[in-house]
Design an enzyme around this catalytic site. Structure first.
Site, PDB file in Angstrom:
ATOM      1  CE1 TYR A  74     -17.877 -15.958  11.306  1.00 42.83           C
ATOM      2  CE2 TYR A  74     -16.556 -15.596   9.329  1.00 42.83           C
ATOM      3  CZ  TYR A  74     -17.302 -15.100  10.388  1.00 42.83           C
ATOM      4  OH  TYR A  74     -17.473 -13.747  10.520  1.00 42.83           O
ATOM      5  CG  ASN A 251     -13.703 -12.219   6.041  1.00 42.03           C
ATOM      6  OD1 ASN A 251     -13.800 -13.326   6.524  1.00 42.03           O
ATOM      7  ND2 ASN A 251     -13.328 -11.181   6.769  1.00 42.03           N
ATOM      8  CD  GLN A 334      31.630  20.831   8.795  1.00 41.55           C
ATOM      9  OE1 GLN A 334      32.191  19.842   8.363  1.00 41.55           O
ATOM     10  NE2 GLN A 334      31.323  20.971  10.069  1.00 41.55           N
ATOM     11  NE  ARG A 340      28.372  19.864   7.249  1.00 42.40           N
ATOM     12  CZ  ARG A 340      28.515  19.703   8.575  1.00 42.40           C
ATOM     13  NH1 ARG A 340      29.068  18.606   9.051  1.00 42.40           N
ATOM     14  NH2 ARG A 340      28.093  20.623   9.398  1.00 42.40           N
ATOM     15  CG  ASN A 370     -11.686 -16.854   8.578  1.00 41.80           C
ATOM     16  OD1 ASN A 370     -11.008 -17.877   8.653  1.00 41.80           O
ATOM     17  ND2 ASN A 370     -12.656 -16.581   9.430  1.00 41.80           N
ATOM     18  CE  LYS A 441       9.320  39.082   3.857  1.00 39.38           C
ATOM     19  NZ  LYS A 441      10.385  38.521   4.738  1.00 39.38           N
ATOM     20  CD  GLU A 469     -18.749  -8.791  15.187  1.00 36.36           C
ATOM     21  OE1 GLU A 469     -19.785  -9.341  15.599  1.00 36.36           O
ATOM     22  OE2 GLU A 469     -17.650  -9.353  15.097  1.00 36.36           O
ATOM     23  CG  ASN A 472     -15.542 -11.484  16.854  1.00 37.99           C
ATOM     24  OD1 ASN A 472     -14.955 -12.431  17.351  1.00 37.99           O
ATOM     25  ND2 ASN A 472     -15.628 -11.311  15.540  1.00 37.99           N
TER      26      ASN A 472
END
Length: 718
Positions: A74, A251, A334, A340, A370, A441, A469, A472
């Site tokens: 390929y 690739n 708390q 916290r 590939n 602010k 593509e 594919n």
């Protein structure tokens, strides 16, 4: 491995590589985030391990052996993608065609010359028209290009790609001579690798006159030229690609992985900053370190929570602003959630970053083209290692973590600015009367806008796949798009961190100023009370009186100083009345009470205004701060010269224009200070220190100190 240890390890890698004369040796298997940053951001030179070059040569020989026996491979003697059913004997021409036809990106090539008639048409209007977008914003930044080249070399030298040594050596020369192709920002779906972006890198080593590059110089500047001219100036020989070499370069996932690694590096640093800013928020809000007691993580042992709470517990050491609330003063027992539950909120984000780190670390050291060659037996294997979904997965987690970090910091910042939630700080963190200054602010508005954008950017990219593509590429990772948007999110979070840090240092100065005011005021109030009301030191009335004064002081921060203290002292009269002894008679008590009220109010106002001027002239909150907050505070105040903000710092100067002191609010700007600054100027200085990495260096020192007493995780030395 804990997130903190991993960050420190990568930081150490970077620091070591930044030593003079260091060269990073690429081996195909040991590339890390720290080394990517060193070679891409700091332009540390690279070389290739000799053993790798031998393996590369062997893989090229294996490819030719397969071709010699007539194998159909390929992209070597077939077409590409959905056109792989075609065959050709023009093997070298096929590679050149591939690279040439992948140069489809917008903005990287020289513009086509227009006809004279077209140039003349509407020429006046064209000259007046401003661009909607700066051209450079359509190109990959230089640092991204360097990272992409580095990662591609590291993948190719693993010896499974069938290319010659000259290809990887030429790629390394691009880095070492700082020859960086202009690569379009958009156009890659990161399925069969980042085809088009990598094609410009391939075109650069070919010396193509159609490929534009930036040529770096020793002073850090760049000039635009062609690949052919740049190679010639650098004395680098161009490469004529042969079988599979064009395909091997394009690739792969190098661009996605390189850009993602840089994003992840920034995310790690900002995650540490978030922990530091949380501790500063605890101090600014007079919170408690009880929330980070080790027992919480012991009984709920999520790794991220353990790491985070341990850090913050140590960051707060020696702080005089941390309170231990026993609940006896009718205030919140708390802290609010933003501080916290910070370790429980940040912990999962740290774990996501660690998993993303693992994914990117693997990708940086993977073979992603590939077909690949099995060097054990010379087989050609056709598969899909170019599918960059692992990178997408990592980036989606990083953006989610960024949004979570931003949401927490935003909540802390808004609570800090709001007098209803900031435990006695003035509205908008003003150092003047609240009726005349609203300085934070705008910061409140800014952080809301930034966090809203982070919420949008946290949406996944990988769910928007389109078939491409010829059908594919029905699955494509969109990894580069995801990495790009992660950088956008990091940009937003960096601005939010800068704004919050600016507000925090202002708040810490206000706390310190208030403590100085109370230290000066208390003996005066007690003396007036003893002299006027005969309630001496140790009398029950004095303790009740001071406690009530502190409570009312916290409740009246919205009032200007001129009215505030009269109201406070009048509200304290019932305290003295409760302790009135009827045996003393009431004839003198009420006049004494009126005198006490008036004298105390005047003393409070005089002491407050004097303290405000004294502290404003020489602010220093460090004696009250924890070990980590001290470092950040000093860096802002001394290194960046970001002041404890008062109106004079941002008042617009009018050189040569006479103004009365009344017009200037009672203050005059000296000629040395007659320059224009805004709130945004100071926040921008902090933002720049974050982007340069200078502020991260301070954060790493804080983290090193916090981790110095912790045992390293298994398999990792300190």
């Amino acid at each position: 491995m804990a997130h903190s240890w991993m960050v420190l390890r990568e930081w150490e890698v970077l620091e070591n590589l930044l030593e003079d004369g260091r060269v990073y040796n690429l081996t195909g298997s040991k590339l890390s985030l720290g080394s990517v940053v060193a070679a891409s951001r700091y332009r540390v030179p690279v070389d290739i391990d000799e053993a790798c070059l031998s393996t590369v040569a062997a893989s090229a020989a294996a490819l030719m052996a397969n071709l010699d026996v007539g194998q159909i491979i390929y992209g070597v003697n077939t077409g590409f993608g959905g056109s792989a059913d075609s065959r050709t004997e023009k093997i070298e021409e096929l590679q050149r065609t591939l690279i040439r036809e992948l140069h489809y990106g917008i903005g990287a090539s020289a513009p086509i010359e227009r006809t004279q008639r077209a140039m003349n048409a509407n020429s006046v209007a064209l000259r007046r028209r401003l661009p909607m977008l700066e051209p450079l914003e359509r190109l990959l930044p230089n640092v991204w290009v360097r990272a992409s080249i580095l990662v591609r070399i590291n993948s190719l030298i693993a010896g499974h790609s069938g290319i010659r040594q000259v290809v990887v050596q030429s790629l390394s020369q691009l880095l070492n001579h700082d020859i960086l192709p202009l690569i379009p920002l958009r156009g890659s779906i990161s399925a069969s690798g980042d085809l088009s972006p990598l094609s410009y890198i391939a075109g650069a080593i070919q010396g193509k006159p159609t490929v534009r590059v930036r040529l770096g110089s020793a002073d850090g500047s760049y000039s635009d030229t062609t690949a052919a001219e740049a190679l010639d100036k650098a004395g680098v020989t161009s490469v004529k690609l042969v079988a599979k070499e064009g395909l091997a370069i394009v690739n792969g996932t190098a661009v996605s992985a390189g850009v993602a690694s840089l994003a992840l590096w920034e995310a790690h640093q900002l995650a540490i900053m978030a922990q530091l800013l949380t501790c500063m928020s605890v101090e600014a809000l007079c919170g408690t370190d009880e929330s980070f007691d080790p027992l919480f993580a012991h009984v709920r042992p999520h790794p991220g929570q353990i790491d985070c709470s341990n850090n913050m517990f140590r960051f707060l050491e020696r702080s005089l602003l941390v309170h231990h609330n026993d609940g006896n003063n009718d205030t919140l027992r708390q802290d609010r959630y933003s501080i916290r539950t910070a370790s429980q909120w940040l912990g999962p984000a740290l774990e996501d970053l660690l998993l993303a780190h693992q994914q990117i670390q693997i990708e940086l050291n993977s073979v992603t083209d590939n077909p690949i060659i099995d060097m054990a037996n010379g087989r050609m294997l056709h598969g899909g290692n170019f599918q960059a979904k692992a990178v997408t997965s990592a980036m989606e987690k990083v953006r989610s973590a960024i949004q979570s970090i931003g949401r927490m910091l935003f909540a802390q910042c808004t609570e800090l600015i709001n007098p209803a939630t900031n435990r006695g700080l003035p509205p908008n963190l003003t150092a003047e009367d609240p009726s005349t200054s609203f300085v934070m602010k705008a910061v409140d508005l800014m952080t809301a806008a930034l966090q809203s954008e982070l919420g949008f950017l946290a949406n996944p990219v990988g769910s928007h796949v389109q078939t491409a593509e010829m059908g594919n590429q029905s699955l494509n990772s969109l990894a580069l798009i995801s990495a790009r948007y992660t950088h956008t999110a990091l940009d937003v979070l960096t601005q939010l961190v800068a704004a919050h840090l600016f507000a925090l240092c202002q708040a810490l100065d206000l706390r310190a100023m208030n403590l100085l005011f109370l230290k000066k005021l208390k003996p005066q109030i007690l003396d007036i009370t003893e002299t006027t009301m005969s309630y001496g030191d140790g009398h029950p009335a004095t303790d009740d009186l001071w406690a009530a004064f502190l409570a009312r002081l916290e409740q009246t921060t919205r009032a200007d100083a001129g009215n505030r203290f009269n109201a406070i002292m009048e509200s304290l009269q019932p305290v003295l009345i409760r302790h009135f002894d009827v045996k003393q008679g009431s004839t003198t008590f009420l006049p004494s009470l009126d005198k006490w009220t008036e004298t105390c109010a005047e003393t409070c106002l005089r002491t407050f205004e004097a303290t405000r001027e004294e502290y404003g002239a020489c602010p220093n909150a460090t004696p009250y701060l924890g070990v980590a907050s001290q470092r950040l505070y000093i860096f802002l105040r001394d290194t960046l010269n970001v002041p404890f903000l008062r109106s004079a710092h941002i008042r617009t100067p009018y050189p040569g224009l006479a103004q009365s002191e009344a017009e200037m609010g009672g203050e005059r700007l000296s000629s040395s200070n007659a320059h224009s600054t805004t709130v945004g100027s100071y926040i921008s200085a902090i933002d720049a220190a974050l982007r340069s990495g200078e502020l991260y260096g301070v954060a790493m020192e804080c983290l090193r100190n916090a981790q110095s007493e912790a045992a390293p995780p298994d398999g990792l030395s300190a």
